[in-house]
Scaffold this motif. Structure first.
Motif, short mmCIF file in Angstrom:
data_model
loop_
_atom_site.label_atom_id
_atom_site.label_comp_id
_atom_site.label_asym_id
_atom_site.label_seq_id
_atom_site.Cartn_x
_atom_site.Cartn_y
_atom_site.Cartn_z
N ALA A 1 0.67 -1.29 -0.36
CA ALA A 1 -0.48 0.04 -0.56
C ALA A 1 1.05 1.07 0.32
CB ALA A 1 -0.79 0.13 1.18
N VAL A 2 0.00 2.38 0.18
CA VAL A 2 1.08 3.89 0.09
C VAL A 2 1.21 3.46 1.52
CG1 VAL A 2 0.48 6.62 0.06
CG2 VAL A 2 -0.37 4.60 -1.34
N PHE A 3 2.88 4.31 1.62
CA PHE A 3 2.56 3.97 3.04
C PHE A 3 2.05 5.60 3.18
CE2 PHE A 3 6.64 1.58 2.14
CZ PHE A 3 6.29 0.71 2.89
N ALA A 4 1.96 5.02 4.83
CA ALA A 4 0.92 6.39 5.45
C ALA A 4 1.76 7.62 5.62
CB ALA A 4 0.93 6.29 6.80
N ASP A 5 3.48 8.07 5.53
CA ASP A 5 4.16 9.20 5.65
C ASP A 5 4.47 9.45 4.27
OD1 ASP A 5 5.73 6.36 5.58
OD2 ASP A 5 7.05 7.53 6.74
N ASP A 6 3.81 8.10 3.65
CA ASP A 6 4.44 8.75 2.23
C ASP A 6 3.59 9.07 1.36
OD1 ASP A 6 7.51 8.13 1.79
OD2 ASP A 6 6.68 6.03 0.56
N ALA A 7 1.88 9.39 1.80
CA ALA A 7 0.57 9.61 0.81
C ALA A 7 0.68 11.31 1.59
CB ALA A 7 0.09 9.22 1.85
N TYR A 8 0.52 11.94 0.29
CA TYR A 8 0.98 13.36 -0.22
C TYR A 8 2.06 14.08 0.14
CZ TYR A 8 -3.71 12.62 1.49
OH TYR A 8 -5.37 12.63 1.72
N LYS B 1 12.42 5.25 4.23
CA LYS B 1 12.42 6.09 5.30
C LYS B 1 12.06 5.86 6.53
CE LYS B 1 8.67 9.18 3.92
NZ LYS B 1 7.79 10.48 4.07
N ASP B 2 11.76 3.84 6.47
CA ASP B 2 12.20 3.76 7.91
C ASP B 2 13.42 3.45 8.32
OD1 ASP B 2 12.09 1.88 5.61
OD2 ASP B 2 10.69 -0.24 5.99
N TYR C 1 -6.13 2.77 3.12
CA TYR C 1 -5.49 2.97 2.66
C TYR C 1 -4.29 2.44 2.65
CZ TYR C 1 -9.55 4.37 0.03
OH TYR C 1 -11.39 4.81 -0.35
N TYR C 2 -3.65 2.88 4.45
CA TYR C 2 -2.31 3.04 4.71
C TYR C 2 -1.80 1.83 4.90
CZ TYR C 2 -4.25 7.46 3.32
OH TYR C 2 -4.07 8.90 2.43
N GLN C 3 -0.49 1.59 4.79
CA GLN C 3 0.40 0.47 5.14
C GLN C 3 1.31 1.47 6.54
OE1 GLN C 3 2.27 -1.34 2.34
NE2 GLN C 3 3.51 -2.83 3.46
N GLU C 4 1.21 0.84 8.00
CA GLU C 4 2.14 1.46 9.23
C GLU C 4 3.19 0.91 8.32
OE1 GLU C 4 2.09 4.37 10.64
OE2 GLU C 4 -0.05 4.38 9.79
N ARG C 5 4.78 1.81 8.92
CA ARG C 5 5.82 1.53 8.36
C ARG C 5 6.26 0.40 9.88
NH1 ARG C 5 9.29 3.09 3.99
NH2 ARG C 5 8.32 5.40 3.46
#
Lengths: 943, 252
Positions: A18-25, A906-907, B157-161
Motif C-alpha cells: 500500500a501507500v505508506f502513511a508517511d509517503d501519502a501526500y 524512509k523506515d 488505505y495506508y500501510q504503516e511502516r
C-alpha cells in the motif's frame, strides 16, 4: 460465500503493498480542478446562516460544482454534474440559506452548501432548464424554511414551475402556450415575471413580460415592450436582473450605440447612449447589478473596446421609474473585470485591471480602496494575462473599504484569489480537461545522453578525447560538490531533513524528476515537474479554438528534449522545448515521423479506418493495405491496443515450482482488437500479429453490455480486458468482469514449440509451420470485479525485472487502483488447492472474485475526477515506475510493484545503524581483552 | 451521466406504475456516523446501459425514483467504507406470487402513499455468485419502498511502516534462543558449584557417558577430522596423537 471471498482476500493480503502513511501526500501530487468558473455561476456565500466564513461556490464550464475555501484555495467539496444534454448551467443560492441549487440540462438539484450532500433533485418531464431563480421574498403564507426555487423549462410549451425549497416538489406550474421563445424568469420584490421573446413578422424580437401570482402561479398581467426595432437576436440582451429590488431588462440596439433599459413592471424603455471613445468600435457591453433584494437599485455598465475599457454607473429612481447616470469610471487601457458586492444595502463595485484593484461605492465615484496588483505565479508564455471575470467580497467600515478579496479568472485560465492586491492562491483551472500527455526527460539528462551518443558514434580516438574533455569539464563542479558534502552527510544522518526541496529542474540520481507535457482540450499546453510535486513550469495558449472545438493532438518525444505536437485535424505540427515551452523550428523529417505513431520503427504501420484495421508500409503516401482485418459480420471495432513499443522483458520464461520453464510468447507486434456486436451483445477479442496480420487468438463473450466501457491493456506476454455484464445476458452472474490471458510458446514446460530449433524467423509468415502450432498457447481466467474500469495501463520499469502492476481507473469511485499481477495470474489453480510447487510460484487458489483491496488504491484518500488517460514511465530505479493520470484532474505518483528493493526506505534509520555499529565496536573492545585472557589462561593454567 | 434519474411527478396520476426506492444507511460498526460519509458517496443501479446514479442525501439515503421494470444490480461507491451489493427487482420478475405471500408476513415497508406501484424487492447479492443466489431480503413493497444497505468493512488505505521497537526485537525467536543459551552459559558454572558433590559426580558421569561427549560422536569426529592422517591411512591414531600432544604440553 462471502466468508470465502474474504478468506481468499486475506490470503492475498501479505502481497498487497500500500501507500505508506508517511509517503501519502508527499510522493503523490494532485491538482484537483473544477474547470473554468463562469461569472454567472460563481459567488461568495456563507455555507449556512450565521457562519463566519464564506466559501466560494462555482459551477464550472466542465459542469463541476465545487466549494472552494477562499483562504487557501482548497476544494471543500465538489460534485461532477456532467450530463449529456447539458448546454447551459445555473447555480443559485438564497441569502442565508444552507443549500445551493444547480441546474444542468434538465436536472435541478439542491446541494447542502456546507458538505456537498444532495438535498433534493428534480428532473423535468418538460425539457431542459432555461432559467433558475430563488424566490427571496416570501409571500405571507409561507413561513420560515428553505426558500422556494423558480425554474423555467424550455419545452414545446415553456413551463414555469415553483419548486418547494425543502423537497423539490412542484408547488405550481405555469404553462405558456403562446409559442414564444422563453427567456428568463424573475423573482423580485415586484413579484414573479416570466420573460419571453415574441418574433415579429419582420424578424425583430418583442419582449413579452408575464406577471405571475407568487402563490398560485396564475397569470395576473401581461405586457409587451416595443423592442422589435432594435432587438434582433437573443445575444444582444445583456441582462435580465433577478433578485434585486428593481429588476431590469437591458439590451443594446443593433449597432451597440444605445443601451435600452426597462424596469420590469413598467412599460417605459429608457435609452442610454453609449459614446464610443477614441473612435474604436465597442467589443462588448456588460451590465453588473447587485443581486440582493435589499440592495440599492444601482447598476454598472462596462464597455470594453479592443484597447481600453470604462464603466458608467446608473441609479434607478424607483418612485419615478427613472434611470439616471450617476458617474463614470475612468477609461483604463487593456481589459478589466468588474465585480459587484453588497454589504447590507450598500453596493460596491470592484474593478480589477491587469495591474490594480480598486473599489468604489455605487453612490459616489470616490475610490474607497486601491491596491496595486502583483503578478500571478505561473509563468505564462503567451501574452500578458488579463482578468476575464471576477466575484468579490468587500469588508467595509465607516465608509471606506477595509479589505476586498476577489476570485478572479484570468485569461490564461488561472483562477486566483486576490486579497488587497496580493494573490493569495491561484488554481490552474486551465488544465482541467487534459486530452494528451507525455513524459519528457529533463534537459540535463538529455544532454548527457547526447554526449554519450556522440562518443559511441565517433572513432575511438575522437571519442576518448571527447570523454576526457567532458570529464575535465565536469571537474569544475568538484569543489562545490566537496563543499556540500559535509552538510549532505549531516543532513542524511539527522533524519527528517533528507528530503531536499525538489523544485529545481536538476536531475536526481533516481530519475524521479521528469517533465510531463500536457495538452488541454482548450488548445493550451503546459509542463509539470513530476519530481517537484507536479508544479507547473510553464503554460501557454498554443492553438486558438472556438468554444465548441476540442483539441486532441498527438504528442511524441523528439530529440533534444523537445516534444512534437501533431494535430491531424488542423494539419498542424509544432516542436516545443519541454523544459521552457519555447517553440522550436519544425524539421520536415520530424513531421514525417508522425504518420506512423503506433509502430515507431516497425516494419508495418496500421490504423483503424472504415471499421477495419488496415496495415501499410510506413512512408507510403497512399498505400494499398498490406493486410486488412475485418471482425466478424455486424461487429464493429471498438479499440486497438498495441503492445507498448518500449516494453523490456527481463526473463523469456516463467520458472515453475519444479524448476522447469514455461517459455513466454514474446512478440513485439502484438495488437489487441476489441469488437462488439451491438444487437447480439457480444464482445469479441482478437489478438493480431501486426506484421503479418495473422490472428493469433480470439475470444468471444456473450451477454456483454456493449454500451459500457470496454477497456484493454497488453504488455509482455499477457493482455487483459474488462467489460460489464448485461441484464439480458444468458450468463448466470451480474457485474463487471476482468479477463486476463497469458501467452506461452507451448503448453508443455521446457518446450519452445516449433520455433525451438529454427534459426530464422519470419515476421511475415509466423505460421509457416502447418496448422496452429505456431500460435501461442493461451491461458486465461476471468475474474469478477466490483467496479467498472474505464482505462487500463501497465507499470513500466527500466529493465522489466520488477513484476508489473495492472493500473485501472475506476470512474465510479474516482480512483486508480494498481492490481498486483499475481492476484490476476491466469494460472491460479481452479477448484483445488495449489500444490507445493505452485505455492512456491506464488499461486493461490482461484477465486472468481477479485476485491480491490483498499491498499491497492494509488490515490488513497484523494479523489481523482474525470480521468481519461494514464501514462507510465520507468525511473532510473528498477523498482519504481512513475505514473501520471490526466483528465479533469491531474494526478501523479510512483509505485513499487515489488517493493522498493533498490533504495533505502524512509523506515531505514541511519542513526540507529550508526548506533549499532558503535555499540558493536564498544562491545568488541570490551570483550577482546577478556577473550585474550581466557585463551592465555587456557594454555597456561593447569586445571 | 452522474445525475440521479429522479423525476418530478406533479401532475401524473398516481395510478402510474412507478416505483421509488429509498436506500438507507443506518449507523453501524463500520459507519458509526453516516453523516460523516464523504459527499461523493453514491449508489448506482445497473441493468443495462448507463447506470442510474443517486447521491447520498442529507438524510443518509439514496433515492431512486421512477424505476422501470427490471432486475438491477445496486452498488454503493464510497471512499471510506465498503458496502454490500444488492439485487433490486422491480416489477413481476421472478417468483412474484411467492414474494407477495412473504410480504404479508414480514410487514411491508411502505413509506409513501403510492399503493399501486410496481413490486420492488431488494435482496442481498454476492458477487461472483449466480444471480439467482439471493441473500437476505432487505426490503419489499410496492410503490415507494425503503430498504437498508449495510456497510461491510471500512477501507484502510495506508500501510504503516514497521519501525524498530525493542519489544518486537526481543520477541523474535532468534533473539529468544540467543538469550536462552546466553543464560545457560552464564548460569551453568554457578549451578555446578551450588550442586552437592554427589549430584555433581553423577552429572559428570552422565556427561561422560552422553553420546555427545564420546569420541564416537560423528559430529565430534567430523570436527576433529585430520585429513593428513586419514590420507596416511591412520584412522584411529589421530585422536591419540592429539591427546598425547596436549598431555605433553601440560606436562611441561
Amino acid at each position: 460465500m462471502r466468508l470465502h471471498a474474504l478468506l481468499s482476500l486475506a490470503s492475498l493480503l501479505p502481497s498487497a503493498l500500500a501507500v505508506f502513511a508517511d509517503d501519502a501526500y508527499h510522493v503523490d501530487y494532485h491538482h484537483a480542478l473544477l474547470g473554468l468558473p463562469q461569472q454567472h455561476t460563481s459567488f461568495f456565500q456563507q455555507p449556512y446562516a450565521g457562519s463566519k466564513a464564506a466559501l466560494i461556490y462555482t459551477l464550472s464550464d466542465k459542469l463541476v460544482l465545487g466549494a472552494v475555501n477562499p483562504k487557501d484555495g482548497h476544494i471543500v467539496w465538489r460534485q461532477s454534474l456532467a450530463s449529456s444534454d447539458a448546454i447551459k448551467s445555473w447555480l443559485r443560492a438564497g441569502q442565508g440559506q444552507d443549500t445551493v441549487v444547480a441546474a444542468v440540462g434538465s436536472h435541478v438539484t439542491a446541494w447542502s452548501a456546507a458538505d456537498g450532500r444532495l438535498v433534493w433533485s428534480a428532473e423535468s418531464l418538460s425539457g431542459p432548464v432555461q432559467d433558475l431563480e430563488i424566490i427571496e421574498i416570501e409571500d405571507s403564507e409561507v413561513s420560515a424554511g428553505p426558500k422556494d426555487v423558480l425554474v423555467l423549462f424550455n419545452a414545446s410549451t415553456p413551463v414555469v414551475s415553483r419548486l418547494d425549497g425543502k423537497t423539490g416538489q412542484v408547488k405550481w406550474s405555469f404553462e405558456d402556450e403562446s409559442g414564444d421563445a422563453p427567456l428568463q424568469v424573475l423573482a423580485s420584490g415586484a413579484g414573479i415575471h416570466y420573460v419571453s421573446l415574441h418574433t415579429t413578422l419582420l424578424g425583430g424580437l418583442k419582449i413579452k413580460v408575464v406577471s405571475l401570482d407568487q402563490s398560485t402561479g396564475h397569470k395576473t398581467d401581461q405586457y409587451s415592450l416595443s423592442s422589435e426595432s432594435d432587438l434582433s437576436s437573443v445575444d444582444s440582451i445583456l441582462f435580465v436582473g433577478a433578485n434585486s429590488a428593481s429588476p431590469i431588462l437591458a439590451w443594446t440596439d443593433k449597432f451597440s450605440r444605445a443601451l435600452k433599459v426597462n424596469i420590469v413592471g413598467t412599460k417605459s424603455v429608457a435609452s442610454l447612449d453609449i459614446e464610443g471613445k477614441d473612435g474604436v468600435g465597442i467589443d462588448t457591453i456588460s451590465l453588473h447589478a447587485p443581486l440582493a433584494t435589499n440592495s440599492m437599485p444601482h447598476f454598472l455598465v462596462q464597455i470594453q473596446t479592443a484597447q481600453s475599457h470604462w464603466a458608467d454607473v446608473y441609479h434607478i429612481d424607483l418612485k419615478r421609474s427613472l434611470i439616471s447616470k450617476a458617474y463614470s469610471l475612468p477609461r483604463v487601457a487593456g481589459k478589466g473585470a468588474f465585480a459587484t458586492s453588497t454589504v447590507d444595502a450598500n453596493v460596491y463595485f470592484t474593478r480589477i485591471t491587469a495591474d490594480e484593484v480598486t473599489v468604489v461605492s455605487s453612490v459616489s465615484h470616490g475610490i474607497l480602496g486601491r491596491w496595486p496588483l502583483k503578478a500571478t505565479a505561473v509563468p505564462d508564455l503567451s501574452d500578458q494575462p488579463y482578468p476575464v471575470s471576477a466575484v468579490s467580497e468587500v469588508v467595509s467600515r465607516s465608509g471606506s473599504a477595509q479589505a476586498v478579496r476577489s476570485a478572479v479568472l484570468f485569461s490564461n485560465g488561472e483562477w486566483a484569489l486576490i486579497r488587497n492586491g496580493e494573490v493569495t492562491w491561484s488554481r490552474p483551472e486551465a488544465l482541467a480537461g487534459v486530452t494528451a500527455a507525455i513524459w519528457a526527460e529533463l534537459p540535463e539528462t538529455e544532454s548527457l545522453a547526447d554526449q554519450l551518443e556522440i562518443e559511441s558514434h565517433g572513432n575511438i580516438l575522437a571519442a576518448y578525447i571527447h570523454r576526457v574533455k567532458r570529464h575535465a569539464g565536469d571537474l569544475q563542479y568538484l569543489p562545490g560538490w566537496l563543499q556540500k558534502l559535509p552538510s549532505r552527510i549531516l543532513a542524511n544522518f539527522s533524519g527528517g531533513s533528507t528530503r531536499r526541496p525538489l523544485d529545481g529542474l536538476q536531475k536526481d540520481s533516481f530519475g524521479f524528476r521528469k517533465l510531463i507535457v500536457v495538452a488541454t482540450e482548450k488548445g493550451r499546453m503546459a509542463a509539470l515537474n513530476a519530481g517537484g510535486s507536479g508544479k507547473i513550469l510553464w503554460s501557454m495558449d498554443t492553438v486558438p479554438l472556438t468554444a465548441e472545438e476540442k483539441w486532441t493532438p498527438q504528442l511524441r518525444t523528439s530529440s533534444g528534449g523537445a516534444i512534437a505536437v501533431h494535430d491531424q485535424a488542423r494539419g498542424l505540427s509544432l516542436l516545443i522545448d519541454a523544459a521552457t515551452g519555447k517553440l522550436l523550428p519544425v524539421d520536415p523529417h520530424v513531421n514525417s515521423a508522425f504518420r506512423h505513431p503506433s509502430t515507431g520503427a516497425a516494419v508495418v504501420s496500421y490504423s483503424l479506418a472504415e471499421g477495419e484495421v488496415r496495415a501499410h508500409t510506413p512512408g507510403q503516401e497512399n498505400p494499398i493495405p498490406l493486410w486488412r482485418f475485418l471482425p466478424a459480420t455486424d461487429e464493429s471495432i471498438l479499440d486497438i491496443t498495441p503492445r507498448p513499443a518500449d516494453d523490456p522483458v527481463a526473463s523469456i520464461g516463467k520458472v515453475l515450482g519444479d524448476r522447469r520453464v514455461l517459455y513466454k510468447y514474446l512478440n513485439p507486434n502484438l495488437v489487441l482488437v476489441t469488437a462488439v456486436h451491438r444487437t447480439a451483445s457480444t464482445l469479441s477479442v482478437y489478438l493480431l500479429d501486426s506484421t503479418s496480420g495473422d490472428v493469433l487468438y480470439t475470444a468471444s463473450h456473450s451477454g456483454v453490455d456493449v454500451t459500457r466501457k470496454i477497456t484493454s491493456a497488453i504488455s509482455e506476454n499477457w493482455f487483459t480486458y474488462s467489460y460489464t455484464l448485461d441484464v439480458s445476458s444468458s450468463s448466470l452472474s451480474r457485474g463487471h468482469q476482468l479477463v486476463v490471458a497469458e501467452l506461452y510458446e507451448s503448453a508443455i514446460p521446457d518446450d519452445r514449440g516449433p520455433l525451438d530449433t529454427a534459426a530464422n524467423y519470419s515476421s511475415f509468415q509466423p505460421a509457416a509451420a502447418p496448422g496452429d502450432v505456431a500460435k501461442p498457447h493461451v491461458v486465461s481466467q476471468t475474474f469478477q470485479i466490483s467496479e467498472e474500469i474505464s482505462k487500463m495501463s501497465v507499470t513500466q520499469t527500466r529493465q522489466g525485472i520488477t513484476s508489473r502492476q495492472l493500473l485501472a481507473v475506476l470512474p465510479e469511485s474516482n480512483s486508480i487502483v494498481g492490481i498486483p499481477r499475481n492476484v490476476i495470474d491466469p494460472r491460479r489453480p481452479v477448484g483445488r488447492d495449489p500444490t507445493p510447487a505452485e505455492v512456491t510460484e506464488g499461486l493461490v487458489r482461484y477465486s472468481p472474485v477479485v476485491d480491490f483491496d483498499p491498499k491497492w488504491y494509488l490515490n488513497h484518500k484523494r479523489e481523482v475526477f474525470g480521468i481519461v488517460g494514464l501514462i507510465t514511465s520507468p525511473s532510473l530505479l528498477e523498482s519504481t515506475s512513475l505514473i501520471f493520470a490526466y483528465g479533469l484532474d491531474l494526478f501523479g505518483t510512483r509505485v513499487t510493484p515489488s517493493f522498493s528493493f533498490d533504495v533505502l526506505g524512509k523506515d531505514f534509520n541511519k542513526l540507529q545503524m550508526l548506533a549499532t555499529v558503535v555499540a558493536l565496536f564498544v562491545g568488541v573492545m570490551f570483550v577482546a581483552p577478556l577473550v585474550r585472557r581466557k585463551q592465555i589462561n587456557s594454555r597456561w593454567q593447569i586445571t | 451521466m452522474r445525475l440521479p434519474t429522479t423525476i418530478l411527478l406533479p401532475f401524473l396520476p398516481i395510478l402510474t406504475l412507478a416505483a421509488d426506492l429509498i436506500l438507507q444507511i443506518h449507523p453501524s460498526q463500520h459507519v458509526p456516523n453516516p453523516s460523516l460519509l464523504p459527499p461523493t458517496t453514491h449508489a448506482t443501479l445497473h441493468a443495462s446501459g448507463p447506470p442510474a446514479t443517486a447521491y447520498l442525501t442529507r438524510a443518509n439515503t439514496f433515492e431512486f425514483r421512477n424505476l422501470t421494470t427490471g432486475s438491477y444490480l445496486l452498488n454503493v461507491h464510497c471512499r471510506d467504507v465498503v458496502f454490500e451489493g444488492l439485487r433490486v427487482d422491480v416489477g413481476g420478475v421472478g417468483a412474484v406470487g411467492e414474494e407477495e405471500g412473504d410480504e404479508q408476513e414480514e410487514g411491508v415497508k411502505e413509506v409513501g402513499g403510492k399503493e399501486k406501484g410496481e413490486l420492488v424487492q431488494v435482496w442481498q447479492t454476492f458477487r461472483g455468485n449466480e444471480w439467482d443466489n439471493k441473500g437476505e431480503v432487505r426490503g419489499v413493497g410496492r410503490g415507494r419502498v425503503a430498504a437498508e444497505v449495510r456497510a461491510v468493512a471500512g477501507k484502510e488505505y495506508y500501510q504503516e511502516r514497521s519501525g524498530f521497537s525493542v519489544l518486537s526485537f526481543l520477541k523474535s525467536p532468534m533473539i529468544l534462543m540467543a538469550l536462552f543459551s546466553l543464560g545457560l552459559i552464564v548460569g551453568m558454572p554457578y549451578l555446578m558449584e551450588n550442586m552437592d558433590p554427589e549430584t555433581r559426580a553423577e552429572f559428570e558421569e552422565m556427561q561422560k557417558k552422553s553420546p555427545l561427549a564420546s569420541a564416537n560422536n560423528p559430529a565430534a569426529q567430523l570436527q576433529n577430522f585430520d585429513l593428513a592422517s586419514w590420507m596416511a591411512g591412520k584412522s584411529t591414531g589421530a585422536d591419540e596423537g592429539e591427546n598425547g600432544g596436549s598431555s605433553q604440553v601440560r606436562r611441561r
